[in-house]
Design a protein around this motif. Structure first.
Motif, PDB file in Angstrom:
ATOM      1  N   ARG A 193       0.838  -1.202   0.000  1.00  0.00           N
ATOM      2  CA  ARG A 193       0.000   0.000   0.000  1.00  0.00           C
ATOM      3  C   ARG A 193       0.868   1.246   0.000  1.00  0.00           C
ATOM      4  O   ARG A 193       2.004   1.224   0.477  1.00  0.00           O
ATOM      5  CB  ARG A 193      -0.909   0.035   1.239  1.00  0.00           C
ATOM      6  CG  ARG A 193      -2.036  -0.952   1.233  1.00  0.00           C
ATOM      7  CD  ARG A 193      -2.995  -0.663   2.380  1.00  0.00           C
ATOM      8  NE  ARG A 193      -2.292  -0.560   3.652  1.00  0.00           N
ATOM      9  CZ  ARG A 193      -1.993  -1.606   4.418  1.00  0.00           C
ATOM     10  NH1 ARG A 193      -2.319  -2.829   4.037  1.00  0.00           N
ATOM     11  NH2 ARG A 193      -1.372  -1.442   5.567  1.00  0.00           N
ATOM     12  N   PHE A 194       0.304   2.354  -0.497  1.00  0.00           N
ATOM     13  CA  PHE A 194       1.082   3.584  -0.556  1.00  0.00           C
ATOM     14  C   PHE A 194       1.120   4.256   0.813  1.00  0.00           C
ATOM     15  O   PHE A 194       0.375   5.181   1.110  1.00  0.00           O
ATOM     16  CB  PHE A 194       0.520   4.547  -1.609  1.00  0.00           C
ATOM     17  CG  PHE A 194       1.465   5.680  -1.909  1.00  0.00           C
ATOM     18  CD1 PHE A 194       2.576   5.479  -2.715  1.00  0.00           C
ATOM     19  CD2 PHE A 194       1.265   6.935  -1.362  1.00  0.00           C
ATOM     20  CE1 PHE A 194       3.464   6.512  -2.976  1.00  0.00           C
ATOM     21  CE2 PHE A 194       2.145   7.975  -1.620  1.00  0.00           C
ATOM     22  CZ  PHE A 194       3.247   7.767  -2.424  1.00  0.00           C
ATOM     23  N   PHE A 226      15.796  -1.713  -9.424  1.00  0.00           N
ATOM     24  CA  PHE A 226      14.940  -1.709  -8.240  1.00  0.00           C
ATOM     25  C   PHE A 226      13.539  -1.235  -8.602  1.00  0.00           C
ATOM     26  O   PHE A 226      13.352  -0.115  -9.082  1.00  0.00           O
ATOM     27  CB  PHE A 226      15.535  -0.801  -7.163  1.00  0.00           C
ATOM     28  CG  PHE A 226      14.669  -0.661  -5.943  1.00  0.00           C
ATOM     29  CD1 PHE A 226      14.291  -1.772  -5.201  1.00  0.00           C
ATOM     30  CD2 PHE A 226      14.234   0.592  -5.520  1.00  0.00           C
ATOM     31  CE1 PHE A 226      13.486  -1.645  -4.077  1.00  0.00           C
ATOM     32  CE2 PHE A 226      13.434   0.739  -4.399  1.00  0.00           C
ATOM     33  CZ  PHE A 226      13.056  -0.389  -3.677  1.00  0.00           C
ATOM     34  N   PHE A 227      12.540  -2.084  -8.359  1.00  0.00           N
ATOM     35  CA  PHE A 227      11.137  -1.793  -8.663  1.00  0.00           C
ATOM     36  C   PHE A 227      10.391  -1.398  -7.383  1.00  0.00           C
ATOM     37  O   PHE A 227      10.496  -2.090  -6.362  1.00  0.00           O
ATOM     38  CB  PHE A 227      10.440  -3.009  -9.258  1.00  0.00           C
ATOM     39  CG  PHE A 227      11.006  -3.483 -10.573  1.00  0.00           C
ATOM     40  CD1 PHE A 227      10.568  -2.932 -11.769  1.00  0.00           C
ATOM     41  CD2 PHE A 227      11.970  -4.486 -10.618  1.00  0.00           C
ATOM     42  CE1 PHE A 227      11.079  -3.366 -12.981  1.00  0.00           C
ATOM     43  CE2 PHE A 227      12.484  -4.928 -11.825  1.00  0.00           C
ATOM     44  CZ  PHE A 227      12.040  -4.368 -13.012  1.00  0.00           C
ATOM     45  N   ILE A 228       9.638  -0.317  -7.460  1.00  0.00           N
ATOM     46  CA  ILE A 228       8.701   0.046  -6.390  1.00  0.00           C
ATOM     47  C   ILE A 228       7.298  -0.176  -6.942  1.00  0.00           C
ATOM     48  O   ILE A 228       6.859   0.526  -7.856  1.00  0.00           O
ATOM     49  CB  ILE A 228       8.869   1.516  -5.972  1.00  0.00           C
ATOM     50  CG1 ILE A 228      10.301   1.789  -5.513  1.00  0.00           C
ATOM     51  CG2 ILE A 228       7.875   1.872  -4.860  1.00  0.00           C
ATOM     52  CD1 ILE A 228      10.583   3.255  -5.245  1.00  0.00           C
ATOM     53  N   ILE A 229       6.600  -1.171  -6.405  1.00  0.00           N
ATOM     54  CA  ILE A 229       5.274  -1.545  -6.899  1.00  0.00           C
ATOM     55  C   ILE A 229       4.241  -1.119  -5.866  1.00  0.00           C
ATOM     56  O   ILE A 229       4.200  -1.636  -4.746  1.00  0.00           O
ATOM     57  CB  ILE A 229       5.171  -3.066  -7.144  1.00  0.00           C
ATOM     58  CG1 ILE A 229       6.365  -3.584  -7.954  1.00  0.00           C
ATOM     59  CG2 ILE A 229       3.849  -3.394  -7.815  1.00  0.00           C
ATOM     60  CD1 ILE A 229       6.491  -3.008  -9.334  1.00  0.00           C
ATOM     61  N   THR A 230       3.396  -0.162  -6.234  1.00  0.00           N
ATOM     62  CA  THR A 230       2.371   0.313  -5.321  1.00  0.00           C
ATOM     63  C   THR A 230       1.188   0.817  -6.146  1.00  0.00           C
ATOM     64  O   THR A 230       1.116   0.534  -7.352  1.00  0.00           O
ATOM     65  CB  THR A 230       2.929   1.416  -4.389  1.00  0.00           C
ATOM     66  OG1 THR A 230       1.950   1.757  -3.405  1.00  0.00           O
ATOM     67  CG2 THR A 230       3.357   2.645  -5.167  1.00  0.00           C
ATOM     68  N   SER A 231       0.277   1.529  -5.526  1.00  0.00           N
ATOM     69  CA  SER A 231      -0.886   2.042  -6.257  1.00  0.00           C
ATOM     70  C   SER A 231      -1.062   3.527  -5.969  1.00  0.00           C
ATOM     71  O   SER A 231      -1.143   3.931  -4.800  1.00  0.00           O
ATOM     72  CB  SER A 231      -2.147   1.278  -5.841  1.00  0.00           C
ATOM     73  OG  SER A 231      -3.279   1.747  -6.549  1.00  0.00           O
ATOM     74  N   ARG A 232      -1.092   4.327  -7.043  1.00  0.00           N
ATOM     75  CA  ARG A 232      -1.258   5.770  -6.963  1.00  0.00           C
ATOM     76  C   ARG A 232      -2.213   6.225  -8.053  1.00  0.00           C
ATOM     77  O   ARG A 232      -2.353   5.556  -9.091  1.00  0.00           O
ATOM     78  CB  ARG A 232       0.090   6.482  -7.148  1.00  0.00           C
ATOM     79  CG  ARG A 232       1.100   6.211  -6.060  1.00  0.00           C
ATOM     80  CD  ARG A 232       0.710   6.884  -4.768  1.00  0.00           C
ATOM     81  NE  ARG A 232       0.967   8.321  -4.804  1.00  0.00           N
ATOM     82  CZ  ARG A 232       0.220   9.219  -4.187  1.00  0.00           C
ATOM     83  NH1 ARG A 232      -0.854   8.857  -3.536  1.00  0.00           N
ATOM     84  NH2 ARG A 232       0.518  10.507  -4.236  1.00  0.00           N
ATOM     85  N   PRO A 317       5.407  11.960  -2.890  1.00  0.00           N
ATOM     86  CA  PRO A 317       6.556  11.881  -1.979  1.00  0.00           C
ATOM     87  C   PRO A 317       7.644  10.913  -2.433  1.00  0.00           C
ATOM     88  O   PRO A 317       8.830  11.179  -2.219  1.00  0.00           O
ATOM     89  CB  PRO A 317       5.936  11.440  -0.646  1.00  0.00           C
ATOM     90  CG  PRO A 317       4.600  10.873  -0.999  1.00  0.00           C
ATOM     91  CD  PRO A 317       4.150  11.586  -2.226  1.00  0.00           C
ATOM     92  N   VAL A 318       7.271   9.798  -3.049  1.00  0.00           N
ATOM     93  CA  VAL A 318       8.281   8.847  -3.521  1.00  0.00           C
ATOM     94  C   VAL A 318       9.080   9.452  -4.670  1.00  0.00           C
ATOM     95  O   VAL A 318      10.317   9.402  -4.689  1.00  0.00           O
ATOM     96  CB  VAL A 318       7.620   7.519  -3.946  1.00  0.00           C
ATOM     97  CG1 VAL A 318       8.617   6.622  -4.682  1.00  0.00           C
ATOM     98  CG2 VAL A 318       7.065   6.783  -2.738  1.00  0.00           C
ATOM     99  N   LEU A 319       8.383  10.033  -5.630  1.00  0.00           N
ATOM    100  CA  LEU A 319       9.055  10.633  -6.777  1.00  0.00           C
ATOM    101  C   LEU A 319       9.949  11.788  -6.335  1.00  0.00           C
ATOM    102  O   LEU A 319      11.074  11.951  -6.842  1.00  0.00           O
ATOM    103  CB  LEU A 319       8.021  11.109  -7.790  1.00  0.00           C
ATOM    104  CG  LEU A 319       8.517  11.424  -9.206  1.00  0.00           C
ATOM    105  CD1 LEU A 319       9.338  10.292  -9.776  1.00  0.00           C
ATOM    106  CD2 LEU A 319       7.337  11.739 -10.107  1.00  0.00           C
ATOM    107  N   ASN A 320       9.483  12.569  -5.385  1.00  0.00           N
ATOM    108  CA  ASN A 320      10.297  13.686  -4.901  1.00  0.00           C
ATOM    109  C   ASN A 320      11.543  13.206  -4.158  1.00  0.00           C
ATOM    110  O   ASN A 320      12.609  13.819  -4.242  1.00  0.00           O
ATOM    111  CB  ASN A 320       9.470  14.612  -4.003  1.00  0.00           C
ATOM    112  CG  ASN A 320       8.618  15.572  -4.812  1.00  0.00           C
ATOM    113  OD1 ASN A 320       8.907  15.857  -5.980  1.00  0.00           O
ATOM    114  ND2 ASN A 320       7.545  16.070  -4.218  1.00  0.00           N
TER     115      ASN A 320
END
Length: 484
Positions: A193-194, A226-232, A317-320
Motif C-alpha cells: 500500500r502507498f 529496483f522496482f517500487i510496486i504500489t498504487s497511486r 513523496p516517492v518521486l520527490n
C-alpha cells in the motif's frame, strides 16, 4: 451520522441476531447436552457484535482479533518513532486529535468485551496494551497455505522463465537509451500500500542511493534494477513506454522472421557443402526492416523513472525523494529505479505477468517497514523461494527474529530498526544489498533453495495451532462466566 460507522453498527446487529438464532437452535443440543457456541470476530468493523452479545448475556464464547489498532495506524503514518514514544501517549487524547473517537471507542469495547483478546504479533500486542488498555491473551501469527505456492523442484525453472519476462520489460524500458549485461543484472523490488514511511519505501531508496555509490567504487560490473510496486492515482501509462514496448515487439518479430528465412537458406547451402557469408543470406527487405526498427527504438533521453503519468507528479513523496537522491537512471549508475504506481497484472501491456509471477522472476524482495502489524509481502517471497528483507518493526520480522535466530544465513534478513536511527538502518540494509550483489549465480541459486525449504515453517498447519489455543481458552472462560 457517519455512513461507514452506521454500516458497522447495522452489520453488528445482524450478526447479533444470527448468533442468537444459533444459540436458540443449539439449546436443544444432542445426547451430550446443549451445543457450545463460539464466535471469532476480526477487526473493529465487525467486532461491535461482541458488546451487543455481552449486553444480552448470550451464552457465546467470544474471541476478538485486531490486526492493528486503528489509532496506531493513524499515529504511525503521521509520526516518526511511533514505538519509542508509545508508552507516553494517552489513547483518548490521541483519538480526539485524529478525530476517530467513535471508531477507537468501538475498538476498545470489542477488546474488553471479548472472553479472549488476540492480535497477530507481539509488537502489535505492545500497541494494543497501551492504546486499547488490554494485553492480548494469545498471539495468532498469520500463515499461508504453502502448498498453494509450492511447485516442487520447478521453482528454479519458474524463476528463470519469469525472469525472461522481466528482461523483456527491462529492454523496453532501458535499452532505447543504453544497454547493459542482463546476465549480470539483479532484480530487486518492494511493494505494498502507498504508505511510504510505514512500508519503508524511503529507507529502500536511501539504501539504493548508497548502494549505487558503492557499486561504482567496487567496479563489480553488476546492475541492480529496483522496482517500487504500489498504487497511486495515474492518468495513463507513459506514451513513450508504450511506444518503446511496441517497437521492441516489432523488432522481435523482425528478428524471428530473419532467423526463419536465414535458417532455411543456411540449411540448403550447408547440405550442398557451400561456404557462406551469413549476411548474404538475409533478404534485403528484412535487412532494411531490421535496421529501421533498430534505429526507431533508440532515443537520446534517459530512461523514465516512473512508468505512468502521475496525477500529482510534483507532490508525490516517492518521486520527490528519488529526485532528492538524484537516482535518475543515468548510464553510469549501476542502480536503476522503476517506480510502477500500479499493481502488476497480466493485462498490463508492459508486463503480461501476474504479480506472483513477477515476484518469482525477481532475485530479492525488500520490505524494511517502520510500521507493519504483520506483513505478508516478505512471507509471500519466502513461499515462492525468493530471498527477502523484513524488519523488527514488522510483526512477521519480530516473529522470525524470536523463533528463527540467524535467519539471514538462509535468505531472510530481519533489519534492525527498533531503537536504531534511520542512517544506521540504511547502512545495515546497504551492507546486506552489497553482500547480495557479490553472490554469483550459484550462490543465489543456493540461497533460493534454502529459502524454499524453510517456507513450510510458515504453513497454516503449524501457525494455525495458536487458533486452537485461543478457542479453547475462550470456551473455558465462557463456561466460568455463564456459571456465575
Amino acid at each position: 451520522g457517519d455512513r461507514y460507522i452506521d454500516d458497522c453498527i447495522a452489520f453488528a446487529e445482524a450478526v447479533r441476531k444470527l448468533l442468537r438464532a444459533v444459540v436458540a437452535r443449539g439449546a436443544s443440543g444432542s445426547e451430550d447436552g446443549p451445543r457450545r457456541v463460539l464466535a471469532h470476530i476480526h477487526e473493529w468493523v465487525g467486532g461491535l457484535a461482541i458488546p451487543l452479545i455481552k449486553r444480552e448475556r448470550l451464552p457465546i464464547a467470544t474471541v476478538f482479533t485486531t490486526h492493528a489498532t486503528l489509532l496506531g495506524r493513524y499515529m504511525a503514518s503521521n509520526e516518526e518513532n511511533f514505538y519509542d514514544t508509545l508508552k507516553t501517549r494517552n489513547d483518548a487524547a490521541e483519538a480526539a486529535r485524529y478525530n476517530i473517537r467513535a471508531q477507537h471507542t468501538i475498538e476498545r469495547a470489542c477488546t474488553h468485551g471479548s472472553h479472549v483478546f488476540t492480535t497477530v504479533s507481539p509488537i502489535t500486542g505492545e500497541e494494543c496494551s497501551q492504546l486499547l488498555g488490554r494485553a492480548p491473551d494469545v498471539c495468532l501469527p498469520n500463515g499461508l497455505n504453502i502448498e498453494q505456492y509450492n511447485v516442487g523442484h520447478e521453482f528454479q525453472t519458474m524463476h528463470a522463465r519469469f525472469k525472461e519476462h522481466i528482461h523483456r520489460f527491462t529492454m523496453g524500458h532501458f535499452f532505447p537509451s543504453y544497454s547493459f549485461d542482463l546476465n549480470k543484472t539483479i532484480y530487486v523490488f518492494t511493494s505494498g500500500r502507498f504508505e511510504p514511511r510505514n512500508k519503508g519505501f524511503d529507507l529502500c531508496l536511501e539504501s539504493m542511493a548508497r548502494l549505487n555509490t558503492q557499486l561504482k567504487a567496487s567496479n563489480l560490473g553488476v546492475t541492480v534494477v529496483f522496482f517500487i510496486i504500489t498504487s497511486r492515482p495515474t492518468k495513463s501509462l507513459l506514451p513513450q513506454a508504450l511506444q518503446s514496448r511496441g517497437i521492441l515487439n516489432e523488432l522481435s518479430s523482425v528478428c524471428d522472421r530473419v532467423l526463419e528465412d536465414v535458417g532455411q537458406k543456411l540449411f540448403i547451402r550447408a547440405a550442398s557443402g557451400d561456404r557462406v557469408d551469413l549476411e548474404d543470406l538475409v533478404d534485403k527487405y528484412w535487412a532494411l526492416r531490421y535496421r529501421r526498427t533498430q534505429a526507431a527504438l533508440k532515443t537520446k533521453a534517459l530512461p523514465p523513472i516512473v512508468t505512468h503519468a502521475l496525477e500529482d507528479d510534483a507532490t508525490d513523496p516517492v518521486l520527490n525523494y528519488i529526485r532528492i537522491l538524484q537516482l535518475f537512471n543515468k548510464k553510469e549508475d549501476p542502480v536503476k529505479i522503476v517506480y510502477h504506481p500500479e499493481f502488476i497484472t497480466s493485462v498490463n501491456p508492459l508486463w503480461g505477468l501476474e504479480y506472483d509471477q513477477f515476484v518469482r522472476g525477481c532475485h530479492l524482495g525488500i520490505f524494511p517497514s517502520a510500521y507493519e502489524p504483520w506483513g505478508y509481502t516478505p512471507l509471500e517471497c519466502v513461499a515462492m523461494g525468493v530471498p527477502a528483507v523484513t524488519s523488527d518493526l514488522a510483526g512477521f520480522g519480530r516473529h522470525v527474529a524470536e523463533k528463527y535466530p540467524g535467519s539471514e544465513r538462509w535468505g531472510l534478513k530481519v533489519l534492525h530498526r527498533r531503537g536504531n536511527n534511520y542512517n544506521a538502518a540504511a547502512a545495515d540494509l546497504t551492507d546486506y544489498l552489497m553482500h547480495f550483489c557479490k553472490l554469483d549465480r550459484r550462490g543465489r541459486i543456493n540461497v533460493r533453495n534454502q529459502v524454499e525449504r524453510r517456507s513450510w515453517e510458515f504453513d497454516w498447519s503449524k501457525l494455525g495451532r495458536a487458533y486452537n489455543d485461543a478457542h479453547d481458552l475462550a470456551l473455558a472462560r465462557a463456561e466460568v462466566d455463564f456459571a456465575s
